[in-house]
Write a protein that holds these residues in place. Structure first.
Motif, PDB file in Angstrom:
ATOM      1  N   VAL A  87       0.629  -1.370   0.104  1.00  0.00           N
ATOM      2  CA  VAL A  87       0.063  -0.220  -0.282  1.00  0.00           C
ATOM      3  C   VAL A  87       0.657   1.432  -0.145  1.00  0.00           C
ATOM      4  O   VAL A  87       0.646   2.268  -0.712  1.00  0.00           O
ATOM      5  CB  VAL A  87      -0.780   0.257   1.097  1.00  0.00           C
ATOM      6  CG1 VAL A  87      -1.569   1.269   1.342  1.00  0.00           C
ATOM      7  CG2 VAL A  87      -2.092  -0.653   1.114  1.00  0.00           C
ATOM      8  N   ILE A  88       2.269   1.161   0.201  1.00  0.00           N
ATOM      9  CA  ILE A  88       2.659   1.819   0.253  1.00  0.00           C
ATOM     10  C   ILE A  88       3.214   2.536  -0.700  1.00  0.00           C
ATOM     11  O   ILE A  88       3.385   3.588  -1.484  1.00  0.00           O
ATOM     12  CB  ILE A  88       4.101   2.365   1.642  1.00  0.00           C
ATOM     13  CG1 ILE A  88       3.345   1.998   2.994  1.00  0.00           C
ATOM     14  CG2 ILE A  88       5.057   2.522   1.828  1.00  0.00           C
ATOM     15  CD1 ILE A  88       4.188   1.383   4.452  1.00  0.00           C
ATOM     16  N   VAL A  89       4.227   1.082  -2.018  1.00  0.00           N
ATOM     17  CA  VAL A  89       4.110   1.429  -2.776  1.00  0.00           C
ATOM     18  C   VAL A  89       3.789   2.534  -3.427  1.00  0.00           C
ATOM     19  O   VAL A  89       3.405   3.074  -4.758  1.00  0.00           O
ATOM     20  CB  VAL A  89       4.633  -0.112  -2.949  1.00  0.00           C
ATOM     21  CG1 VAL A  89       5.294   0.345  -4.736  1.00  0.00           C
ATOM     22  CG2 VAL A  89       6.440  -0.312  -2.198  1.00  0.00           C
ATOM     23  N   PHE A  90       1.487   1.478  -3.356  1.00  0.00           N
ATOM     24  CA  PHE A  90       1.045   1.964  -4.492  1.00  0.00           C
ATOM     25  C   PHE A  90       1.020   3.318  -3.922  1.00  0.00           C
ATOM     26  O   PHE A  90       0.496   4.415  -4.991  1.00  0.00           O
ATOM     27  CB  PHE A  90      -0.771   1.518  -3.546  1.00  0.00           C
ATOM     28  CG  PHE A  90      -1.473   2.382  -4.432  1.00  0.00           C
ATOM     29  CD1 PHE A  90      -2.059   2.134  -6.170  1.00  0.00           C
ATOM     30  CD2 PHE A  90      -2.271   2.663  -3.612  1.00  0.00           C
ATOM     31  CE1 PHE A  90      -3.580   2.601  -6.066  1.00  0.00           C
ATOM     32  CE2 PHE A  90      -3.595   3.446  -3.767  1.00  0.00           C
ATOM     33  CZ  PHE A  90      -3.911   3.372  -5.132  1.00  0.00           C
ATOM     34  N   CYS A  91       1.117   4.479  -3.160  1.00  0.00           N
ATOM     35  CA  CYS A  91       0.692   5.789  -2.728  1.00  0.00           C
ATOM     36  C   CYS A  91       2.015   6.569  -3.250  1.00  0.00           C
ATOM     37  O   CYS A  91       1.386   7.372  -3.538  1.00  0.00           O
ATOM     38  CB  CYS A  91       0.161   6.390  -1.012  1.00  0.00           C
ATOM     39  SG  CYS A  91      -1.497   5.154  -0.935  1.00  0.00           S
ATOM     40  N   ALA A  92       3.513   5.873  -2.755  1.00  0.00           N
ATOM     41  CA  ALA A  92       4.438   5.893  -3.584  1.00  0.00           C
ATOM     42  C   ALA A  92       4.048   6.606  -5.152  1.00  0.00           C
ATOM     43  O   ALA A  92       4.831   7.371  -5.918  1.00  0.00           O
ATOM     44  CB  ALA A  92       5.216   5.356  -2.971  1.00  0.00           C
ATOM     45  N   ILE A  93       3.812   5.060  -5.881  1.00  0.00           N
ATOM     46  CA  ILE A  93       4.079   5.195  -7.154  1.00  0.00           C
ATOM     47  C   ILE A  93       2.788   6.271  -7.669  1.00  0.00           C
ATOM     48  O   ILE A  93       2.929   7.183  -8.797  1.00  0.00           O
ATOM     49  CB  ILE A  93       3.588   3.765  -8.003  1.00  0.00           C
ATOM     50  CG1 ILE A  93       4.601   2.897  -7.914  1.00  0.00           C
ATOM     51  CG2 ILE A  93       3.718   3.583  -9.476  1.00  0.00           C
ATOM     52  CD1 ILE A  93       4.100   1.565  -7.237  1.00  0.00           C
ATOM     53  N   ALA A 115       7.374  14.125   0.552  1.00  0.00           N
ATOM     54  CA  ALA A 115       6.798  15.205   1.131  1.00  0.00           C
ATOM     55  C   ALA A 115       5.379  15.039   2.034  1.00  0.00           C
ATOM     56  O   ALA A 115       5.160  15.341   2.639  1.00  0.00           O
ATOM     57  CB  ALA A 115       7.653  16.654   0.802  1.00  0.00           C
ATOM     58  N   GLY A 116       4.352  14.429   0.986  1.00  0.00           N
ATOM     59  CA  GLY A 116       3.102  14.522   0.917  1.00  0.00           C
ATOM     60  C   GLY A 116       2.273  12.978   0.578  1.00  0.00           C
ATOM     61  O   GLY A 116       1.338  12.442   0.719  1.00  0.00           O
ATOM     62  N   LEU A 117       3.478  12.056   1.049  1.00  0.00           N
ATOM     63  CA  LEU A 117       3.220  10.433   0.976  1.00  0.00           C
ATOM     64  C   LEU A 117       2.264  10.321   2.457  1.00  0.00           C
ATOM     65  O   LEU A 117       1.028   9.589   2.583  1.00  0.00           O
ATOM     66  CB  LEU A 117       3.989   9.659   1.597  1.00  0.00           C
ATOM     67  CG  LEU A 117       4.402   8.136   1.280  1.00  0.00           C
ATOM     68  CD1 LEU A 117       3.432   7.792   0.056  1.00  0.00           C
ATOM     69  CD2 LEU A 117       5.264   6.745   1.281  1.00  0.00           C
ATOM     70  N   LEU A 118       2.361  10.602   3.548  1.00  0.00           N
ATOM     71  CA  LEU A 118       1.702  10.776   4.609  1.00  0.00           C
ATOM     72  C   LEU A 118       0.250  11.184   3.890  1.00  0.00           C
ATOM     73  O   LEU A 118      -0.684  10.080   4.472  1.00  0.00           O
ATOM     74  CB  LEU A 118       1.819  11.252   6.142  1.00  0.00           C
ATOM     75  CG  LEU A 118       1.126  10.389   7.183  1.00  0.00           C
ATOM     76  CD1 LEU A 118       1.235   9.175   7.281  1.00  0.00           C
ATOM     77  CD2 LEU A 118       2.237  11.608   8.437  1.00  0.00           C
ATOM     78  N   ARG A 119       0.227  12.247   3.442  1.00  0.00           N
ATOM     79  CA  ARG A 119      -1.618  12.428   3.624  1.00  0.00           C
ATOM     80  C   ARG A 119      -2.060  11.418   2.687  1.00  0.00           C
ATOM     81  O   ARG A 119      -3.868  11.453   2.713  1.00  0.00           O
ATOM     82  CB  ARG A 119      -0.937  13.637   2.767  1.00  0.00           C
ATOM     83  CG  ARG A 119      -2.404  14.428   2.225  1.00  0.00           C
ATOM     84  CD  ARG A 119      -2.124  15.723   1.774  1.00  0.00           C
ATOM     85  NE  ARG A 119      -3.754  16.514   1.481  1.00  0.00           N
ATOM     86  CZ  ARG A 119      -4.493  16.666   0.540  1.00  0.00           C
ATOM     87  NH1 ARG A 119      -3.939  15.809  -0.183  1.00  0.00           N
ATOM     88  NH2 ARG A 119      -5.647  17.195   0.414  1.00  0.00           N
ATOM     89  N   THR A 120      -0.849  11.059   1.551  1.00  0.00           N
ATOM     90  CA  THR A 120      -2.531  10.205   0.910  1.00  0.00           C
ATOM     91  C   THR A 120      -2.337   8.576   1.165  1.00  0.00           C
ATOM     92  O   THR A 120      -3.048   7.934   0.635  1.00  0.00           O
ATOM     93  CB  THR A 120      -1.118   9.832  -0.605  1.00  0.00           C
ATOM     94  OG1 THR A 120      -1.115  11.305  -1.194  1.00  0.00           O
ATOM     95  CG2 THR A 120      -1.472   9.329  -1.961  1.00  0.00           C
TER      96      THR A 120
END
Length: 133
Positions: free
Chosen positions: A14-20, A31-36
């Motif tokens: 799920v982290i990889v999904f959001c980062a992609i 910078a915005g990963l946590l928000r996503t």
């Protein structure tokens, strides 16, 4: 640890999904990963709570909880991650365009269901190899 590995695998995916997703839109990944991430991580946690607290039974008899199972674990975790994530994005004022929901559903299915399907195929293959000996 072995029972925790499927949860950790799901969380990392799920982290990889959001980062992609952030990277594909030329947004700052870290910078915005946590928000996503938080809406989907919350949906993932809810899915895991649902499957871990439920007593899934097979028709042939009682079955021990299996975090690597495609059904019901994988499907429940995928649906919860997607639906919960999208609902929380709406509540928090983040976008939920139809195209985003479709892409997120497909990618999350590939990630959360795909590794389980591969794991089961490899496990079955290894068991068949042992039976031949």
């Amino acid at each position: 640890m072995r029972k925790l590995l499927p949860l950790v695998t799901d969380a990392l995916l799920v982290i990889v999904f959001c980062a992609i997703g952030r990277r594909s839109h030329d947004e700052a990944v870290l910078a915005g990963l946590l928000r996503t991430l938080w809406p989907f991580a919350t949906g993932l946690a809810a899915g895991w709570l649902i499957v871990a607290s439920s007593r899934w039974r097979r028709t042939a008899g009682a079955a021990e909880f299996d975090g690597t199972a495609l059904w019901p674990t994988g499907i429940a975790v995928w649906v919860s991650t997607l639906v919960g994530g999208m609902l929380l994005r709406v509540v928090s004022g983040q976008g939920t365009a139809v195209s985003f929901v479709l892409v997120a559903g497909i990618v999350l299915a590939l990630f959360l269901l795909g590794w389980r399907a591969v794991f089961k195929a490899l496990t079955r293959s290894r068991l068949r190899g042992r039976q031949r000996l």
